[in-house]
Design a protein around this motif. Structure first.
Motif, PDB file in Angstrom:
ATOM      1  N   ILE A 119      52.916  57.720  43.503  1.00 13.20           N
ATOM      2  CA  ILE A 119      53.088  59.103  43.038  1.00 13.20           C
ATOM      3  C   ILE A 119      52.110  59.396  41.910  1.00 13.20           C
ATOM      4  O   ILE A 119      51.476  60.453  41.870  1.00 13.20           O
ATOM      5  N   LYS A 120      51.977  58.439  40.989  1.00  9.87           N
ATOM      6  CA  LYS A 120      51.068  58.618  39.851  1.00  9.87           C
ATOM      7  C   LYS A 120      49.623  58.735  40.319  1.00  9.87           C
ATOM      8  O   LYS A 120      48.837  59.513  39.761  1.00  9.87           O
ATOM      9  N   TYR A 123      49.544  62.277  41.921  1.00  7.53           N
ATOM     10  CA  TYR A 123      49.796  63.319  40.924  1.00  7.53           C
ATOM     11  C   TYR A 123      49.696  62.688  39.537  1.00  7.53           C
ATOM     12  O   TYR A 123      50.701  62.183  39.008  1.00  7.53           O
ATOM     13  N   PHE A 126      52.334  62.975  36.778  1.00  8.83           N
ATOM     14  CA  PHE A 126      53.687  62.472  37.016  1.00  8.83           C
ATOM     15  C   PHE A 126      54.138  61.594  35.860  1.00  8.83           C
ATOM     16  O   PHE A 126      53.454  60.658  35.466  1.00  8.83           O
ATOM     17  N   LYS A 127      55.298  61.913  35.304  1.00 10.43           N
ATOM     18  CA  LYS A 127      55.859  61.137  34.204  1.00 10.43           C
ATOM     19  C   LYS A 127      56.840  60.121  34.781  1.00 10.43           C
ATOM     20  O   LYS A 127      57.868  60.490  35.338  1.00 10.43           O
ATOM     21  N   ASP A 146      64.269  64.529  35.374  1.00 11.00           N
ATOM     22  CA  ASP A 146      62.844  64.554  35.055  1.00 11.00           C
ATOM     23  C   ASP A 146      62.375  63.246  34.426  1.00 11.00           C
ATOM     24  O   ASP A 146      61.249  62.808  34.654  1.00 11.00           O
ATOM     25  N   MET A 188      62.627  63.259  44.474  1.00 13.61           N
ATOM     26  CA  MET A 188      61.541  63.593  43.551  1.00 13.61           C
ATOM     27  C   MET A 188      60.498  64.516  44.180  1.00 13.61           C
ATOM     28  O   MET A 188      59.611  65.003  43.495  1.00 13.61           O
ATOM     29  N   TYR A 192      56.990  69.189  43.931  1.00 19.26           N
ATOM     30  CA  TYR A 192      55.653  69.237  44.512  1.00 19.26           C
ATOM     31  C   TYR A 192      55.585  70.103  45.773  1.00 19.26           C
ATOM     32  O   TYR A 192      54.506  70.288  46.336  1.00 19.26           O
TER      33      TYR A 192
END
Length: 329
Positions: A119-120, A123, A126-127, A146, A188, A192
């Protein structure tokens, strides 16, 4: 504690199928797993010896009761209820059983590390959330926020556990360890995805299709059966009977249906969809939405996952997918 421990859903596990991925366009080159922060909140919680200790603990971690129970640490009735759960001999025995099933949770940590890394990579903003393991006596299953993910691991202990979520067998299937990460990743996907605000069934189908395409892209090594949580035999039936399924949706003009009760027959939780056939599994509309998304990616290989998720118009996706309900196209 009774054999049928109470389960309160905190999520909706709506799942489906994807077929025929092309490695060069539909998967992400996995990076090294992230070293995620996995916290054994359960160990801290189950070590508390009094209501006063519990209240003090929750006051120091107010996010826990607010997120998982929609309660506040100063609520004395909630404190009493939660302390009864963590101190009851039956609960403590079940907790030890769950702990032995999951062990040190290293496998789960690695799975999350891989998924979050993908994911990172896709994106960069992404946190990465912290992942907390807890025990709730089957009163909860998952919370995805979040910045935090809370897992009530006893809900996912599997069919060999002494207690199981009080749900039908076709739903219990997904309450096993291997379904945790795919479910969290799917939840999650929402931020997006861009979709029309309209209430047509096709819009819902495409949203589900996008969310599971996202999940598969972030978990390229995960078997589809763990993402879908429907028996392979039912999936095979969908695949070879998709012409009948598609014909039903077209004949009944379901793609444009806005009646909520009608839509729930095709995307909601049901063991079967007898309107189509006695063997047609529930949530077939979600499966069909993912099938359309899969066909779109086959027909439009230059469209990236990020670009696909931003297409708001479900009619555009359907049109460009060229999907017509054929098994081999």
């Amino acid at each position: 504690m009774t054999k049928s421990l109470k389960l309160i859903f905190t999520l909706s596990l709506l799942i489906t199928l994807i077929w025929g991925c092309e490695e060069n366009t539909k998967t992400i080159n996995s990076t090294d797993p992230l070293d995620i922060n996995l916290v054994r909140f359960d160990q801290q919680l189950m070590s508390l010896e009094s209501k006063e200790d519990l209240q003090d603990f929750l006051e120091k971690n107010p996010w826990y009761s607010k997120s998982l129970y929609r309660a506040f640490p100063e609520d004395t009735s909630f404190i009493s209820h939660l302390f009864e759960i963590i101190s009851h001999p039956g609960s403590r025995a079940f907790y030890q059983e769950t702990d032995s099933i999951f062990g040190n949770y290293e496998s789960l940590r690695q799975e999350f590390g891989k998924a979050f890394a993908n994911i990172k990579q896709t994106y960069p903003d992404f946190k990465v959330p912290s992942v907390y393991i807890t025990f709730t006596g089957l009163e909860n299953d998952l919370f995805v926020g979040d910045s935090i993910v809370i897992i009530s691991s006893e809900a996912f202990a599997g069919p060999s556990a002494s207690y199981r979520p009080d749900q039908p067998e076709y739903i219990q299937l997904r309450y096993q360890p291997e379904y945790i990460v795919p479910t969290v990743v799917r939840l999650m996907a929402g931020p997006y995805i861009e979709n029309n605000p309209g209430g047509e069934l096709l819009n819902d189908m495409i949203f589900f299709g996008k969310s599971f395409e996202f999940t598969k892209a972030m978990l390229p090594e995960t078997p589809e059966s763990q993402i879908i949580a429907i028996p392979d035999s039912s999936l095979e039936g969908n695949w070879y009977n998709q012409d009948i399924i598609w014909a039903h949706f077209i004949d009944k003009q379901l793609l444009y249906e806005q009646n909520r009760r009608v839509k729930e027959k095709y995307i909601g939780e049901r063991p079967k969809v007898p309107e189509i056939g006695p063997s047609c599994p529930g949530r077939v509309g979600q499966w069909l939405g993912w099938r359309i998304i899969d066909k779109f990616r086959t027909e439009n290989p230059k469209v990236s996952l990020e670009e696909l998720l931003k297409i708001k118009d479900p009619q555009e996706i359907l049109r460009k997918s060229k999907y017509r309900g054929l098994v081999e196209e």
